[in-house]
Write a protein that holds these residues in place. Structure first.
Motif, PDB file in Angstrom:
ATOM      1  N   ARG A  38      56.479  84.959  55.341  1.00 33.92           N
ATOM      2  CA  ARG A  38      57.450  84.599  54.301  1.00 33.92           C
ATOM      3  C   ARG A  38      58.867  84.845  54.797  1.00 33.92           C
ATOM      4  NH1 ARG A  38      60.055  87.257  49.945  1.00 33.92           N
ATOM      5  NH2 ARG A  38      60.174  86.041  47.992  1.00 33.92           N
ATOM      6  N   ASP A  39      59.076  85.967  55.475  1.00 36.94           N
ATOM      7  CA  ASP A  39      60.408  86.295  56.007  1.00 36.94           C
ATOM      8  C   ASP A  39      60.872  85.244  57.004  1.00 36.94           C
ATOM      9  OD1 ASP A  39      60.461  88.582  54.457  1.00 36.94           O
ATOM     10  OD2 ASP A  39      59.878  89.935  56.090  1.00 36.94           O
ATOM     11  N   LEU A  40      59.938  84.736  57.812  1.00 34.23           N
ATOM     12  CA  LEU A  40      60.294  83.714  58.794  1.00 34.23           C
ATOM     13  C   LEU A  40      60.763  82.441  58.085  1.00 34.23           C
ATOM     14  CD1 LEU A  40      58.569  82.828  62.101  1.00 34.23           C
ATOM     15  CD2 LEU A  40      58.946  80.986  60.446  1.00 34.23           C
ATOM     16  N   PHE A  41      60.092  82.069  57.011  1.00 31.06           N
ATOM     17  CA  PHE A  41      60.518  80.897  56.243  1.00 31.06           C
ATOM     18  C   PHE A  41      61.921  81.115  55.684  1.00 31.06           C
ATOM     19  CE2 PHE A  41      56.210  79.537  56.531  1.00 31.06           C
ATOM     20  CZ  PHE A  41      56.139  78.221  56.094  1.00 31.06           C
ATOM     21  N   ILE A  42      62.151  82.277  55.104  1.00 26.22           N
ATOM     22  CA  ILE A  42      63.454  82.568  54.500  1.00 26.22           C
ATOM     23  C   ILE A  42      64.558  82.583  55.558  1.00 26.22           C
ATOM     24  CG2 ILE A  42      64.792  84.324  53.266  1.00 26.22           C
ATOM     25  CD1 ILE A  42      62.117  85.089  51.865  1.00 26.22           C
ATOM     26  N   ALA A  43      64.230  83.105  56.749  1.00 26.20           N
ATOM     27  CA  ALA A  43      65.200  83.128  57.841  1.00 26.20           C
ATOM     28  C   ALA A  43      65.540  81.729  58.325  1.00 26.20           C
ATOM     29  CB  ALA A  43      64.663  83.963  59.001  1.00 26.20           C
ATOM     30  N   ASN A  44      64.671  80.772  57.987  1.00 25.47           N
ATOM     31  CA  ASN A  44      64.913  79.385  58.382  1.00 25.47           C
ATOM     32  C   ASN A  44      65.260  78.516  57.169  1.00 25.47           C
ATOM     33  OD1 ASN A  44      64.200  78.810  61.461  1.00 25.47           O
ATOM     34  ND2 ASN A  44      62.846  80.434  60.727  1.00 25.47           N
ATOM     35  N   ASP A  45      66.022  79.122  56.261  1.00 27.23           N
ATOM     36  CA  ASP A  45      66.673  78.411  55.154  1.00 27.23           C
ATOM     37  C   ASP A  45      65.723  77.863  54.095  1.00 27.23           C
ATOM     38  OD1 ASP A  45      69.197  78.861  56.335  1.00 27.23           O
ATOM     39  OD2 ASP A  45      68.917  77.116  57.634  1.00 27.23           O
ATOM     40  N   VAL A  46      64.591  78.534  53.900  1.00 34.43           N
ATOM     41  CA  VAL A  46      63.706  78.196  52.784  1.00 34.43           C
ATOM     42  C   VAL A  46      63.966  79.212  51.673  1.00 34.43           C
ATOM     43  CG1 VAL A  46      61.320  78.014  51.983  1.00 34.43           C
ATOM     44  CG2 VAL A  46      61.950  77.162  54.259  1.00 34.43           C
ATOM     45  N   LYS A  47      64.225  78.734  50.477  1.00 36.19           N
ATOM     46  CA  LYS A  47      64.498  79.637  49.370  1.00 36.19           C
ATOM     47  C   LYS A  47      63.245  80.438  49.011  1.00 36.19           C
ATOM     48  CE  LYS A  47      68.027  76.664  47.280  1.00 36.19           C
ATOM     49  NZ  LYS A  47      68.404  75.872  46.075  1.00 36.19           N
ATOM     50  N   PRO A  48      63.391  81.746  48.762  1.00 42.63           N
ATOM     51  CA  PRO A  48      62.223  82.575  48.428  1.00 42.63           C
ATOM     52  C   PRO A  48      61.407  82.020  47.265  1.00 42.63           C
ATOM     53  CG  PRO A  48      64.147  83.947  48.794  1.00 42.63           C
ATOM     54  CD  PRO A  48      64.629  82.533  48.807  1.00 42.63           C
ATOM     55  N   GLU A  49      62.093  81.536  46.241  1.00 36.42           N
ATOM     56  CA  GLU A  49      61.365  81.029  45.075  1.00 36.42           C
ATOM     57  C   GLU A  49      60.578  79.756  45.400  1.00 36.42           C
ATOM     58  OE1 GLU A  49      65.802  79.879  44.481  1.00 36.42           O
ATOM     59  OE2 GLU A  49      64.605  81.542  45.317  1.00 36.42           O
ATOM     60  N   ASP A  50      61.130  78.945  46.311  1.00 37.00           N
ATOM     61  CA  ASP A  50      60.405  77.733  46.722  1.00 37.00           C
ATOM     62  C   ASP A  50      59.156  78.103  47.516  1.00 37.00           C
ATOM     63  OD1 ASP A  50      62.321  76.188  45.505  1.00 37.00           O
ATOM     64  OD2 ASP A  50      63.412  75.738  47.360  1.00 37.00           O
ATOM     65  N   TYR A  51      59.321  79.092  48.396  1.00 37.80           N
ATOM     66  CA  TYR A  51      58.161  79.537  49.192  1.00 37.80           C
ATOM     67  C   TYR A  51      57.071  80.087  48.270  1.00 37.80           C
ATOM     68  CZ  TYR A  51      55.237  82.102  52.437  1.00 37.80           C
ATOM     69  OH  TYR A  51      54.153  82.570  53.142  1.00 37.80           O
ATOM     70  N   ASP A  52      57.453  80.961  47.365  1.00 40.04           N
ATOM     71  CA  ASP A  52      56.468  81.600  46.482  1.00 40.04           C
ATOM     72  C   ASP A  52      55.744  80.576  45.615  1.00 40.04           C
ATOM     73  OD1 ASP A  52      57.215  84.043  47.524  1.00 40.04           O
ATOM     74  OD2 ASP A  52      58.611  84.498  45.896  1.00 40.04           O
ATOM     75  N   LYS A  53      56.478  79.601  45.126  1.00 41.46           N
ATOM     76  CA  LYS A  53      55.869  78.564  44.285  1.00 41.46           C
ATOM     77  C   LYS A  53      54.858  77.750  45.084  1.00 41.46           C
ATOM     78  CE  LYS A  53      57.003  74.707  41.208  1.00 41.46           C
ATOM     79  NZ  LYS A  53      58.106  73.894  40.611  1.00 41.46           N
ATOM     80  N   ALA A  54      55.234  77.378  46.305  1.00 38.19           N
ATOM     81  CA  ALA A  54      54.331  76.599  47.148  1.00 38.19           C
ATOM     82  C   ALA A  54      53.113  77.416  47.563  1.00 38.19           C
ATOM     83  CB  ALA A  54      55.067  76.093  48.388  1.00 38.19           C
ATOM     84  N   ALA A  55      53.339  78.688  47.906  1.00 40.79           N
ATOM     85  CA  ALA A  55      52.253  79.547  48.388  1.00 40.79           C
ATOM     86  C   ALA A  55      51.139  79.704  47.366  1.00 40.79           C
ATOM     87  CB  ALA A  55      52.799  80.909  48.784  1.00 40.79           C
ATOM     88  N   SER A  56      51.481  79.662  46.093  1.00 39.96           N
ATOM     89  CA  SER A  56      50.487  79.843  45.039  1.00 39.96           C
ATOM     90  C   SER A  56      50.040  78.515  44.418  1.00 39.96           C
ATOM     91  CB  SER A  56      51.040  80.746  43.935  1.00 39.96           C
ATOM     92  OG  SER A  56      52.210  80.181  43.354  1.00 39.96           O
ATOM     93  N   SER A  57      50.462  77.407  45.031  1.00 39.57           N
ATOM     94  CA  SER A  57      50.202  76.108  44.424  1.00 39.57           C
ATOM     95  C   SER A  57      48.792  75.591  44.700  1.00 39.57           C
ATOM     96  CB  SER A  57      51.213  75.077  44.936  1.00 39.57           C
ATOM     97  OG  SER A  57      50.974  74.766  46.299  1.00 39.57           O
ATOM     98  N   PHE A  58      48.334  74.737  43.822  1.00 36.51           N
ATOM     99  CA  PHE A  58      47.035  74.088  43.977  1.00 36.51           C
ATOM    100  C   PHE A  58      47.039  73.179  45.204  1.00 36.51           C
ATOM    101  CE2 PHE A  58      44.408  70.295  43.143  1.00 36.51           C
ATOM    102  CZ  PHE A  58      43.165  70.898  43.039  1.00 36.51           C
ATOM    103  N   MET A  59      48.154  72.540  45.485  1.00 32.40           N
ATOM    104  CA  MET A  59      48.242  71.623  46.617  1.00 32.40           C
ATOM    105  C   MET A  59      48.011  72.340  47.938  1.00 32.40           C
ATOM    106  SD  MET A  59      48.598  68.625  45.427  1.00 32.40           S
ATOM    107  CE  MET A  59      49.015  67.758  46.937  1.00 32.40           C
TER     108      MET A  59
END
Length: 203
Positions: A129-150
């Protein structure tokens, strides 16, 4: 004039001769006795932990994509989870999250570099998750995707494709959902491209 025509015919026959040399059971295996995919496609099975996959991603995949684009054939990727022990699944999930967020072209080189160039592979889901955030991914976007059905669906699909294709090593290419390329039988990137293009036209 006759000599010129003979030379042109010879040049035209070169790729055909190369294609004719490709053999089932040697250069490729049939993994699906049923129908191939509705339209031609190429799928690369890879792992972030695989150094050869990193080499392919930097030095070969862009060339292959360009060649396939000429024939309107998509190149898709499938992360495998059997490398990296318990983190293998987390890396597959990271790949799925990056695809769902549309940031794969940014995250993939960063992940490869962290593992192979800097020798600092993420050891926990939080570090991914930290790597995503360090590469300009918003924490809330990551968390939403990580728990998504898709993402969960994509994880299940990648695992099933890996099993169906009997993937035991990477990088491995499967063409049209039916032909698994034996990369160990290939002597160059050019020959690999020829084989892949041949298989896309086989059905």
């Amino acid at each position: 004039m006759k000599k010129l025509m003979a030379c042109l015919v010879a040049l035209m026959m070169v790729p055909m001769a190369a294609f004719a040399d490709f053999k089932e059971g040697v250069n490729y295996d049939i993994i699906n006795q049923g129908k191939a995919t509705a339209t031609p496609e190429v799928r690369e099975f890879f792992s972030f932990y695989c150094p050869h996959c990193y080499t392919f991603d930097k030095g070969y995949i862009p060339t292959l994509k360009a060649k396939l684009k000429e024939s309107s054939v998509p190149l898709k990727q499938n992360h495998v989870d059997f490398i990296g022990r318990e983190m293998g699944v987390e890396m597959s999930k990271a790949f799925a999250i990056a695809e769902q967020l549309g940031v794969l072209e940014r995250i993939k080189p960063a992940m490869f570099a962290a593992i192979h160039d800097y020798k600092r592979p993420p050891a926990t889901a939080k570090q991914i998750r930290d790597l995503f955030i360090a590469n300009d991914v918003k924490p809330e976007d990551y968390d939403k995707a990580a728990s998504s059905f898709m993402v969960q669906t994509q994880l299940a699909q990648m695992e099933q494709r890996t099993k169906n294709a009997k993937i035991s090593g990477v990088p491995t290419f499967v063409v049209n959902g039916k032909y698994r390329v034996n990369t160990q039988s290939i002597k160059s990137f050019e020959e690999l491209t020829d084989l892949i293009m041949y298989l896309t036209k086989k059905d």
